[in-house]
Design a protein around this motif. Structure first.
Motif, short mmCIF file in Angstrom:
data_model
loop_
_atom_site.label_atom_id
_atom_site.label_comp_id
_atom_site.label_asym_id
_atom_site.label_seq_id
_atom_site.Cartn_x
_atom_site.Cartn_y
_atom_site.Cartn_z
N GLY A 354 0.81 -1.21 0.00
CA GLY A 354 0.00 0.00 0.00
C GLY A 354 0.84 1.26 0.00
O GLY A 354 0.34 2.35 0.27
N ARG A 355 2.11 1.13 -0.31
CA ARG A 355 3.05 2.26 -0.29
C ARG A 355 3.76 2.38 -1.64
O ARG A 355 4.94 2.06 -1.76
CB ARG A 355 4.12 2.04 0.77
CG ARG A 355 3.67 2.15 2.21
CD ARG A 355 4.84 1.78 3.10
NE ARG A 355 4.67 2.15 4.47
CZ ARG A 355 4.15 1.37 5.41
NH1 ARG A 355 3.71 0.18 5.09
NH2 ARG A 355 4.05 1.80 6.66
N PRO A 356 3.07 2.84 -2.66
CA PRO A 356 3.69 2.83 -4.00
C PRO A 356 4.87 3.78 -4.16
O PRO A 356 5.60 3.65 -5.13
CB PRO A 356 2.53 3.23 -4.92
CG PRO A 356 1.52 3.87 -4.03
CD PRO A 356 1.68 3.26 -2.68
N LYS A 357 5.07 4.68 -3.24
CA LYS A 357 6.22 5.57 -3.37
C LYS A 357 7.45 5.06 -2.60
O LYS A 357 8.48 5.74 -2.57
CB LYS A 357 5.84 6.98 -2.92
CG LYS A 357 4.80 7.59 -3.86
CD LYS A 357 4.52 9.03 -3.61
CE LYS A 357 3.44 9.49 -4.60
NZ LYS A 357 3.08 10.90 -4.39
N CYS A 358 7.31 3.92 -1.99
CA CYS A 358 8.43 3.35 -1.23
C CYS A 358 9.09 2.24 -2.04
O CYS A 358 8.43 1.54 -2.79
CB CYS A 358 7.92 2.79 0.09
SG CYS A 358 7.31 4.05 1.20
N LEU B 213 -10.85 2.45 6.10
CA LEU B 213 -9.94 3.12 5.17
C LEU B 213 -8.85 3.85 5.93
O LEU B 213 -8.95 4.10 7.13
CB LEU B 213 -10.73 4.08 4.28
CG LEU B 213 -11.62 3.35 3.26
CD1 LEU B 213 -12.79 4.21 2.84
CD2 LEU B 213 -10.80 2.95 2.03
N ASP B 214 -7.82 4.22 5.19
CA ASP B 214 -6.67 4.81 5.87
C ASP B 214 -6.92 6.25 6.31
O ASP B 214 -7.91 6.88 5.89
CB ASP B 214 -5.40 4.67 5.02
CG ASP B 214 -5.47 5.35 3.68
OD1 ASP B 214 -6.22 6.32 3.53
OD2 ASP B 214 -4.75 4.92 2.77
N PRO B 215 -6.09 6.78 7.17
CA PRO B 215 -6.36 8.08 7.79
C PRO B 215 -6.63 9.21 6.81
O PRO B 215 -7.62 9.94 6.96
CB PRO B 215 -5.09 8.33 8.61
CG PRO B 215 -4.69 6.96 9.06
CD PRO B 215 -4.94 6.11 7.84
N LEU B 216 -5.79 9.36 5.79
CA LEU B 216 -5.99 10.54 4.93
C LEU B 216 -7.28 10.43 4.12
O LEU B 216 -7.94 11.43 3.85
CB LEU B 216 -4.77 10.78 4.05
CG LEU B 216 -3.47 11.03 4.86
CD1 LEU B 216 -2.35 11.50 3.95
CD2 LEU B 216 -3.67 11.99 6.01
N HIS B 246 -2.24 1.48 5.40
CA HIS B 246 -2.32 2.16 4.11
C HIS B 246 -3.25 1.39 3.17
O HIS B 246 -3.04 0.20 2.94
CB HIS B 246 -0.94 2.25 3.46
CG HIS B 246 0.00 3.20 4.12
ND1 HIS B 246 -0.08 4.56 3.96
CD2 HIS B 246 1.02 2.99 4.98
CE1 HIS B 246 0.86 5.14 4.67
NE2 HIS B 246 1.55 4.22 5.30
N THR B 247 -4.26 2.05 2.65
CA THR B 247 -5.23 1.37 1.77
C THR B 247 -5.53 2.20 0.53
O THR B 247 -6.70 2.48 0.24
CB THR B 247 -6.56 1.14 2.53
OG1 THR B 247 -7.11 2.45 2.85
CG2 THR B 247 -6.38 0.36 3.80
#
Lengths: 373, 373, 373, 373
Positions: A354-358, B213-216, B246-247
């Motif tokens: 869920g972290r595509p920028k990592c 869902l994730d926080p943001l 992260h979702t």
């Protein structure tokens, strides 16, 4: 139940039983709010015994046959340096930790291991006399209490571990020794096989590795230890308590070298299914004391016990709250979640971050050093 | 300390204070060995009160101003379906859970919220009479005990949440209501703004979202609720308790649709630094009740309290064991770890997963469904 | 310009000059529509000479000092098996390819290398007599034309390469030999150092590796060859023509084992900046014939020539259409693109794939095989 | 073959035929060494006609029914600014480019489209008179030569495109117009549907999008154009020539905003299999002129023609060197490569990047801008 009547660690191992170790205390209690990262000292045994007791209970319930005293970095010289603890002596912590482990161990069939680890003194003075005096003092604290055997753990120079074993053997209790080293050897380049030989010659009954690297890497290291012992014609039981994090990039330095240490390791955390694979590989290599270190939470320990349930003949208490291989998902309301209620699904899943920028791999700090040369 | 003298949730919110909520009980207790995934029922309040008590304490220590009763899925109809609990009634669990939350809340200045959530009955019967009877029964259990206010949470149809609010308002206590919905709206397509309006008209004092869902993403949803209320000329306090995962791929279905749910979510877990960013964004949108749901461990809650320490005027107890922004790493033995003892490092770090064979995004199950059409 | 007057490959290498090789023909012409993947035969030299001529020109313009004849897999036994070519003999292709390479080489100061590679006959018969007869026939085709030296390339058993060298040395022309092997050695486990020794003893003037693995891996292999020669007291020039793809997962099998071979290798393609790093590392190891194989397009070759421009004293013709290290972006209309007009930007960029559902590492096929055992 | 006898673009489209466009010239010729990134001007038509001719041929062979003149950025004002071309006038380039496209088009059944694109003058002066004068001049160059129709392409303000169409319609030739815009609309926020309406009202016979974003995003944009036309009761043919790169992060700014633009886009390059999916989606939406822009190499165009072979009734010439869906791998020597000789394998493959230290998504520059606000 009286602990005196429990079968000893060596009786169990000699009988060919699988011992499930406990998981990591320091990192887990940091997340629960009781240990300070950077210091990593165990004053919570005195300050917040209920928190330590509860984590002991969770590991016991998950299947652990041994509870290690929460005495990490609890040598006087380390406590002094860290400066985190005021008005609490090392002796107080050691004794409180023994009491807590004993109390919970006796709620089941578990044993208590008194634990010592690397000392700042070794790095600073390199004096055998001084270092041994520190280990002797900590041992004496333990011997005032009812512990079953000793574990020397988290030492990255085999020489220091040998000194610790020599001190602890004077107690006539069994001694296990786990180094935090890689397949490349200890910090001075002594290969794992040679490390094992030195530890066994010093009197260790159980040898292996803990912390610093991920399970499959640690299995490789213990296998090298085993081969070293075989070549030398020596015998000892094998033990493993690796990280619960994926660390494919690490070499000598272990996870301390990762940019994510210690506050962004979440994404490297292993799943319970990773643990099944680890337990099986460790067992197949001949390791019979199988536990975890930093990153191992209670459910990871339960996964070890579940993977080896057939070999051991029973499931741990916490399995009453766990469908094997996800079986309890069968009652879920969503059909696509019900479809996950079986082993094949979880064994083959490649979990997304869920972290595509990592990135998926980092550059360890020792590589940075190298680049700067 | 007597809880009667504590200032109420509305007094605090009306005064403009920031309320830190607690984190997720069900998933965390599953990992600790006390909740069964698939069932997700809270019988541990009766079976293992020490485990629930300890987790309450950790959230309190991390800074939570509210402890929610551990009564998730504790309506009679749900307990019956899940079939997990034998010889323990819903009333027993509800009452035990109230006692535990009360006991720990009174170790500090926290309030106790009695919690109800979606019922199987709604899905099955869609009968207002029957669903309201279930909520009424659970409310009556709570009212035998000393709770401060109510929270309706984890409801994905606004209609059911409205019914719950209408029931609970009869108690004359304050009521908060959080839906587990996305920015696209509830399961019947009612947009967040309209959901908020319906809830406030039904009597909710605090509205917002939780879980799924994730926080943001959840901040975006609550912002839409706020805008809906403003357009309608209504006023209410805003509340948020999102996932700690992260979702980015999820739409309507939330994290239930992710292939990793519920046993391989580790790699999606948020760091404490992600939580700083979330706390700031939620605060900036005007939300004043800020907590977490599944995936929020005590250290995540502490991070919320630390981010908003200036606004609140104090740090939580657990910050005694935490150097702000990693400051305590300054004493580490390795120079490259010491170099991480500051905010800029952690804010900019893109943590690696250590899983090069895994993707960074998954295809949610609802996409699969769509593809099959 | 008459080619007779050009300085020979050995004159140049003996003088310490850096020779830039050309890139990959087969894969590039597959993408341009003239080579059939699976067959990989070079009938385009006869069927579409304009396409081959143009690619030769592009490599020449990019800085190549050698043009290899487009005669890959052009032994009679291979052509027969592939069954791709009708009414065109191997001799026709070999001769047409020599003409094309000669024509374009003489548009600059480049040399022509006649190339042979592994034969199906070796795998099938393992007969020295038969294999040598095939090489002899192909050599005779070349000797009817004006070529400057020979290259044996893409052979994964050193024994077959030795046979080829022995045949070609009869021509009295210089012979280079590159194996497609990993640092682990050839397909029979002969280590790189020993391979190099055998090739030099057979008469090779230049030895090294080509294809199968990425540049930095190939540099390691050639370094091992160099060390083997030094230990044996032998001397030879070193040569390298690696893949233009990232292949960190590959072991013995090379990129054939990757799931992406041959139709989904795009995402592994190296950038021009990767090539700068490769050229520097190859140079620093002492390699002086530096080119590429599959995946190397003209701009990759230009990058090699640009990285080594200071050592060579000049830039290639195609640099008239290239700002060094992105310098020509200074005139871009967008300020954020102008900000990329310098070396530091491109050297430090970690390019994103735009493919969040894809992993960063694959499991090579030989690992699959291992898993099935 | 005389081009006069060829059926016109509108005859073909009106008959319901699928037109395959050509691919990208500028980026491909940059890689081949003939175009300077940053300038992106087409002087190669005069300087190196053989390189342009060859690329035309490859697109023709891959199945293109239209060859666009290589006249990108060839307005006098742009050439002057770029300062790249000395002693070559825009008229010379335009005329040479027409000759090259005509020559190759007449080797098959292809048409020639004279192409104009956005002018610096529009940005600078915003003067309809001046901008139209520039388009008129370029049109006059084309009309001296034998071209079949016009394409206005790579314009990001619909107003400028409308002006170009109005000029070109005076020629009485058919005019296509493609904007480089996102589903959000043009640079002034005019939505795609409205853009299409304006272009058709100005006289465009074919409308659509090109460049800047990946194929599936562009399909969405053209679909919005189609819906806009339908609502307005207008009719036109639809056309699409997207990037051959994955750009999931981009919004308005397109790939110029990506950190990888223009020298590290390799890892985003689409495979031939991605193109099959794109061709199908474009076709299903009702688009009948389907080609590509930057990043489209000849084999990508061939993939479009192969996907739509059934609809068109024939395969392109270059398919003689391509086994459909990898079929020619059946003859490979390695069994695991032979196992890849079918459609299911390639359709389901998630290609790995071989770059574990790189992320899968980048932060586009416009996001950076936003963050700085």
């Amino acid at each position: 139940m009286e602990s005196k009547k429990k079968r000893s660690i060596l009786e169990r191992l000699n009988a060919g039983e699988v011992i499930i170790g406990d998981g990591g205390y320091v990192m887990q209690l940091e997340r629960r709010g009781y240990v300070k990262a950077g210091h990593w000292t165990p004053e919570a045994a005195v300050e917040h015994p209920e928190a330590v007791r509860q984590l002991h209970r969770e590991f016991l319930r998950a299947g652990a046959n041994v509870l290690q005293t929460f005495t990490f970095y609890c040598s006087e010289d380390k406590l002094e340096i860290s400066g985190n603890v005021t008005n609490i002596t090392g002796a107080q912590i050691n004794e409180a930790a023994c009491n807590l482990a004993r109390e919970v161990a006796d709620e089941g069939d578990a044993l208590v291991a008194g634990c010592v680890c690397m000392t700042p003194c070794y790095q600073k003075s390199h004096s055998e006399t001084e270092v041994k005096a520190i280990f002797k003092k900590q041992m004496d604290d333990f011997l005032k209490k009812d512990i079953d055997f000793f574990i020397v753990e988290f030492v990255d120079h085999v020489e220091e571990a040998v000194w610790a074993v020599e001190v602890l053997k004077a107690s006539r209790k069994a001694v296990g020794a786990t180094l935090c080293i890689s397949p490349h050897g200890d910090m001075q380049g002594v290969p794992p096989g040679e490390c094992a030989v030195q530890l066994v010659k010093a009197g260790a009954d159980i040898v292996g590795v803990n912390c610093h690297l991920d399970p499959l890497t640690c299995v490789r290291t213990v296998k090298l230890m085993k081969e070293g012992l075989e070549k030398a014609g020596l015998k000892a039981h094998l033990m493993i308590q690796p990280l619960g994090f994926h660390t494919p990039e690490c070499n000598f330095g272990g996870y301390l070298s990762l940019p994510e240490f210690p506050f962004a390791l979440e994404t490297r955390a292993m799943t319970r299914w990773d643990m099944h694979k680890y337990a099986r590989e460790a067992y197949d290599v001949g390791i019979r004391y199988i536990g975890g270190c930093c990153g191992f939470e209670p459910y990871h320990i339960r996964a070890l016990a579940e993977e080896l349930a057939a070999e051991r003949g029973f499931l741990p208490p916490a399995s009453e709250k766990h469908g094997l291989w996800g079986a309890a998902l069968e009652m879920h309301t969503k059909p696509w979640v019900r479809a996950r209620a079986h082993r094949e699904y979880w064994e083959n899943l490649l979990p997304a971050s869920g972290r595509p920028k990592c990135p998926s791999m980092a550059t360890p700090a020792n590589d940075y050093e190298k680049q700067q040369q």
